[in-house]
Write a protein that holds these residues in place. Structure first.
Motif, mmCIF file in Angstrom:
data_model
loop_
_atom_site.group_PDB
_atom_site.id
_atom_site.type_symbol
_atom_site.label_atom_id
_atom_site.label_comp_id
_atom_site.label_asym_id
_atom_site.label_seq_id
_atom_site.Cartn_x
_atom_site.Cartn_y
_atom_site.Cartn_z
ATOM 1 N N SER A 116 0.833 -1.207 0.000
ATOM 2 C CA SER A 116 0.000 0.000 0.000
ATOM 3 C C SER A 116 0.866 1.254 0.000
ATOM 4 C CB SER A 116 -0.914 -0.012 1.226
ATOM 5 O OG SER A 116 -1.667 1.180 1.298
ATOM 6 N N SER A 313 -5.464 -1.910 1.330
ATOM 7 C CA SER A 313 -5.187 -1.712 -0.096
ATOM 8 C C SER A 313 -5.801 -0.430 -0.654
ATOM 9 C CB SER A 313 -5.720 -2.907 -0.900
ATOM 10 O OG SER A 313 -5.069 -4.092 -0.521
ATOM 11 N N HIS A 316 -4.358 4.466 -0.168
ATOM 12 C CA HIS A 316 -3.824 5.517 -1.048
ATOM 13 C C HIS A 316 -4.919 6.189 -1.864
ATOM 14 C CE1 HIS A 316 -4.111 2.201 -3.915
ATOM 15 N NE2 HIS A 316 -4.025 3.099 -4.891
ATOM 16 N N ASP A 367 -8.020 0.304 -7.149
ATOM 17 C CA ASP A 367 -7.497 -0.712 -6.231
ATOM 18 C C ASP A 367 -7.640 -2.091 -6.854
ATOM 19 O OD1 ASP A 367 -7.173 1.361 -4.415
ATOM 20 O OD2 ASP A 367 -9.213 1.116 -3.653
#
Length: 549
Positions: A116, A313, A316, A367
């Motif tokens: 991540s 995950s 960000h 993602d």
């Protein structure tokens, strides 16, 4: 007349031999135990060539024997050493399993967190350009704090997240208003307005809930695996009591002293010995089960829609969304900040090109969990199976340790070693735990003196279970671990290898169960009656001497 007395005494001597153990006409050879004893690493000097009278024995039955007092003591110590070795081996196997589960989950979680962090760096460098590179420390500090928290550092996770958003607000405000001169005091005022302004929308609040729940659960879960392994390690090293050593000697090596090397313990006899020796260990059962059950509940939370993979995950992308929300509303935010903190004077470097930041920041990589999700499912499944299997560990130890040593097959119940001879074992099998051993016929225990090392580990299990239950609700409650050094710790056992034979810490019992069946009592009484002819001759001789006077 003197010759008659001498003849009588000689006859008495011959009669005593004739009425030896099992009525044999002469003492049996001790060659087998000499070889066995030497094979255990002891010298054969002093080992009888043939059976001797056993009045000197303090642990084994006092019939004719091939064991001296020294041999009995040596074999008693050996029996305790071997038993403690078996316990350590069993504990080591469980420890290895728990350590394997810990390494698998811990490695996966840290890999997920590192992935991540790397994804954020790659995408933000491309999409946010200098706005990210000039402020990358804010993001790297967040991931560093998350790692430290997960590994057990004394951090408040909510404060870590609040601090991250406050710093990010300062940095973005500064980057968006470079044409102004902005001092540290002004930026501090800006960060204090974060709750009122909500520049990042609902993302901070939503992430705080999800990240806190995920990391609290993950940290508590791996701590549970570590604590479980430590409990097993420490309990497996507890020294067995003096009374346990005596019971193990009677069961394991007394048959060899009685020239019954092939006699294996009766099943129920072995159970009582082991339940007595492991009474304190069995008291771990309740809290051990509670911990395993709670860990399984936590593990079930890892693979749902708001589980570990999804939350870590997506960090960000959620942060990027929050930054875009602020940049999209920067003019409104500026107006409110100017009102709250005062107007700014121009004198900065140049215009920042906020529109360019917004345009670039909107290029967000989606993602992708990929195969990681199925990997987590496998990890959770493996851990759950192992936790379920280990639940009865402490109360199953007696049967585990007896499984390879008790007599089996046709007629085993009537021909097994019962602690005195080859015969059926009649006493009932005791329950599990210290309180159930008050009438244990094989191991006498003072139930008012529990082993303090084991009691301490029971407390550790309670503490860890409470942490995990809080983790299920997303609450992180820290406890001060109890000290490893407990004043006056011990189990009331003797500290020397061989204690004084007279030391027997027990609870007074008004009624002891009938330890051996009538048949066995007959055997014991018969050995006493065997000497009656000899006694009679002695008495007659004494009477003749008195009559002569």
């Amino acid at each position: 007349m003197d010759s008659f007395i001498i003849a009588a005494l000689a006859l008495c001597s011959l009669t005593a031999t004739a009425y030896g153990d099992k009525g044999t006409s002469k003492a049996r050879s001790c060659s087998d135990i000499r070889q066995f004893y030497n094979g255990k690493g002891f010298p054969v000097d002093g080992v009888p060539i043939a059976e001797i009278s056993g009045e000197h024995l303090r642990i084994c039955p006092q019939g004719y024997t091939c064991c001296t007092s020294d041999m009995e003591d040596n074999l008693a110590r050996l029996s305790r050493t071997e038993m403690e070795g078996l316990l350590k081996d069993a504990g080591r196997s469980l420890q290895t399993s728990l350590t394997g589960q810990f390494k698998a989950f811990n490695g996966y979680f840290l890999e997920l967190l590192n992935r991540s962090a790397n994804t954020l760096q790659e995408t933000f460098t491309t999409n946010w350009g200098s706005l990210y590179t000039q402020n990358s420390q804010v993001f790297s500090d967040l991931y560093t704090d998350l790692r430290h928290y997960y590994r057990g550092s004394n951090l408040n996770l909510e404060e870590v997240l609040n601090d991250f958003w406050a710093k990010l607000l300062e940095k973005l405000f500064y980057q968006a208003n470079k044409q102004y001169f902005i001092g540290e005091d002004y930026l501090e005022c800006v960060s204090k307005q974060i709750e009122t302004l909500r520049p990042f929308g609902d993302t901070p609040r939503e992430l705080k809930t999800k990240v806190t729940r995920t990391f609290v659960a993950a940290r508590s879960f791996v701590q549970g695996l570590v604590v479980s392994g430590e409990v097993v390690r420490k309990v497996s090293q507890v020294v067995l009591s003096q009374e346990c050593m005596r019971a193990m000697m009677r069961m394991t090596y007394c048959p060899h002293c009685r020239s019954m090397a092939s006699a294996r313990p009766c099943a129920n006899y072995c159970s009582n010995v082991m339940k007595g020796c492991l009474a304190n260990q069995a008291d771990l059962n309740t809290e051990w089960r509670h911990l395993a059950e709670t860990m399984m509940q936590v593990a079930d939370r890892f693979d749902d829609q708001s589980g570990v993979d999804v939350v870590v995950s997506s960090l960000h992308s959620r942060i990027s969304e929050a930054m875009l929300n602020m940049m999209d509303n920067i003019e409104t935010i500026n107006t409110k900040l100017f009102q709250a903190c005062g107007n700014l004077k121009e004198g900065g470097t140049s215009s920042t090109g906020v529109d360019d930041f917004i345009k670039r920041g909107k290029v967000v990589v989606e993602d992708t969990l990929g195969p990681s999700s199925s990997k987590l499912d496998k990890l959770v499944s493996d851990v759950t199976i192992r936790l379920r299997d280990m639940q009865p560990y402490w109360v199953s130890l007696p049967s585990l340790l007896c499984s390879d040593r008790v007599a089996t097959g046709a007629g085993a119940e009537d021909k097994c070693w019962n602690g005195m001879n080859r015969a059926r074992y009649l006493p009932e099998v005791m329950g599990d735990g210290l309180a159930s051993q008050i009438n244990n016929p094989e191991v006498e225990i003072d139930i008012t003196k529990p082993d303090m090392t084991i009691r301490q580990q029971i407390m550790q299990l309670k503490i860890m279970t409470h942490r995990l239950k809080n983790a299920l609700n997303g609450n992180d409650v820290d406890f001060q671990d109890t000290s490893d050094d407990v004043s006056g710790s011990g189990s009331g056992m003797c500290t020397d290898d061989i204690c004084s034979r007279s030391q027997r810490p027990i609870v007074p019992v008004t009624e002891r169960p009938n330890l051996y069946p009538p048949e066995q009592e007959k055997v014991m009484k018969a050995s006493a009656h065997q000497n009656l002819p000899c006694i009679t001759i002695y008495l007659l001789s004494l009477l003749i001497l008195l009559l002569r006077r």
